[in-house]
Scaffold this active site. Sequence first.
Site, mmCIF file in Angstrom:
data_model
loop_
_atom_site.group_PDB
_atom_site.id
_atom_site.type_symbol
_atom_site.label_atom_id
_atom_site.label_comp_id
_atom_site.label_asym_id
_atom_site.label_seq_id
_atom_site.Cartn_x
_atom_site.Cartn_y
_atom_site.Cartn_z
ATOM 1 N N LEU A 1 11.846 -31.356 -72.597
ATOM 2 C CA LEU A 1 12.045 -32.790 -72.357
ATOM 3 C C LEU A 1 10.757 -33.479 -71.944
ATOM 4 C CD1 LEU A 1 15.476 -32.793 -70.475
ATOM 5 C CD2 LEU A 1 15.009 -32.797 -72.927
ATOM 6 N N ALA A 2 9.622 -32.809 -72.154
ATOM 7 C CA ALA A 2 8.314 -33.398 -71.841
ATOM 8 C C ALA A 2 8.265 -33.912 -70.410
ATOM 9 C CB ALA A 2 7.968 -34.520 -72.824
ATOM 10 N N GLY A 3 8.696 -33.068 -69.482
ATOM 11 C CA GLY A 3 8.657 -33.446 -68.072
ATOM 12 C C GLY A 3 9.582 -34.586 -67.705
ATOM 13 N N SER B 1 9.256 -26.830 -71.440
ATOM 14 C CA SER B 1 9.159 -28.282 -71.251
ATOM 15 C C SER B 1 9.747 -29.036 -72.443
ATOM 16 C CB SER B 1 7.707 -28.723 -71.023
ATOM 17 O OG SER B 1 7.641 -30.068 -70.576
ATOM 18 N N TYR C 1 6.459 -17.317 -59.878
ATOM 19 C CA TYR C 1 7.318 -18.438 -59.522
ATOM 20 C C TYR C 1 7.718 -18.348 -58.053
ATOM 21 C CZ TYR C 1 8.000 -19.594 -64.502
ATOM 22 O OH TYR C 1 7.832 -19.961 -65.819
ATOM 23 N N LEU D 1 10.251 -37.250 -69.848
ATOM 24 C CA LEU D 1 10.028 -38.427 -70.684
ATOM 25 C C LEU D 1 11.058 -38.551 -71.798
ATOM 26 C CD1 LEU D 1 6.137 -38.581 -71.148
ATOM 27 C CD2 LEU D 1 7.571 -40.134 -69.826
#
Length: 322
Positions: free
Chosen positions: A213-215, A211, A53, A217
């Site tokens: 929140l699905a990026g 993820s 990272y 969405l």
Amino acid sequence: MDYVNLGRSGLKVSPLCLGTMNFGPFTSEEDSFAIMDRALELGVNFFDSANVYGRQVGRGATETIVGNWFAQGGERREKTVLATKLYGGMTDWPNDSLLSALNIRKACDASLKRLRTDYIDIYQAHHIDRSTPFDEFWEAMDTLRQQGKIIYVGSSNFAGWHLAKAQESARRRNSTGLVSEQSHYNLLTRAVELEVLPAALDYGIGVIPWSPLAGGLLGGVLRKLDKGRSASEMMLNELDKHRDKIEAYEKFCDELGQDPAHVALAWLLAQPAVTAPIIGPRTMEQFEGSLPALEIKLDDAALARLNEIFPGHKSAPEDYAW
């Protein structure tokens, strides 16, 4: 904070995990420090990082920020359950990536130096390495445990059969095996329900969804666009693919009187094997804005409606056979 056990282990972690991936590339060191301090103040004790990272500011930059935060003292290290990962290449040299015994040893020592600590609570394989046998992997990890450099071992992005193979290899060595698996899991992305989640449940492995929140969405994207917020081309393309589902989802969240992001996190927390979704805030507002999800308890009717909007999977082989 109601703490939960990580998988079958006795380790107690908060039901939300603070992901640090944005620290460095998008969040300054000062703001990162403030978010981590606030996390401990509110009882969030589970932090996740990785050696790679740092993105444009350099691989290792995120671990360095976390290490500088630990160095301030105040029992920051002692109160934190620290997870980090290895796999990706830190240089172009051939043995500076993947999961060979050599790289596991070198990568761990380098992470410890950046993190300014003498142990890692959960050391995770960031991806499966098909070229390294699990006997070699476990020999290296067990050596690190014996040296006191790591306490638990976890995985990320493993298939169900990888989990089974890893655990059976560990069992033959009388080793503890994996206690956690980080998987891509959210209302839109549910493939892990086929075999990863059943394997995790069977072996007592705690699932840490990334993820959630699905990026973005599932974070109220339509509401934000209506208010004039901008979105990337990638986000808009994904929205076009799933617009009907997202419209139905946000409408249902309105009926519940809840923020879409909170519902998405609460749904994950209601799923079998899930220990703690990873939230990866860029700002304090985003971090604190995730915490109300812990107060939401979705009833059977709400869970059924979400499954109607976002159809999931039965366990294998029932999903594709009798």
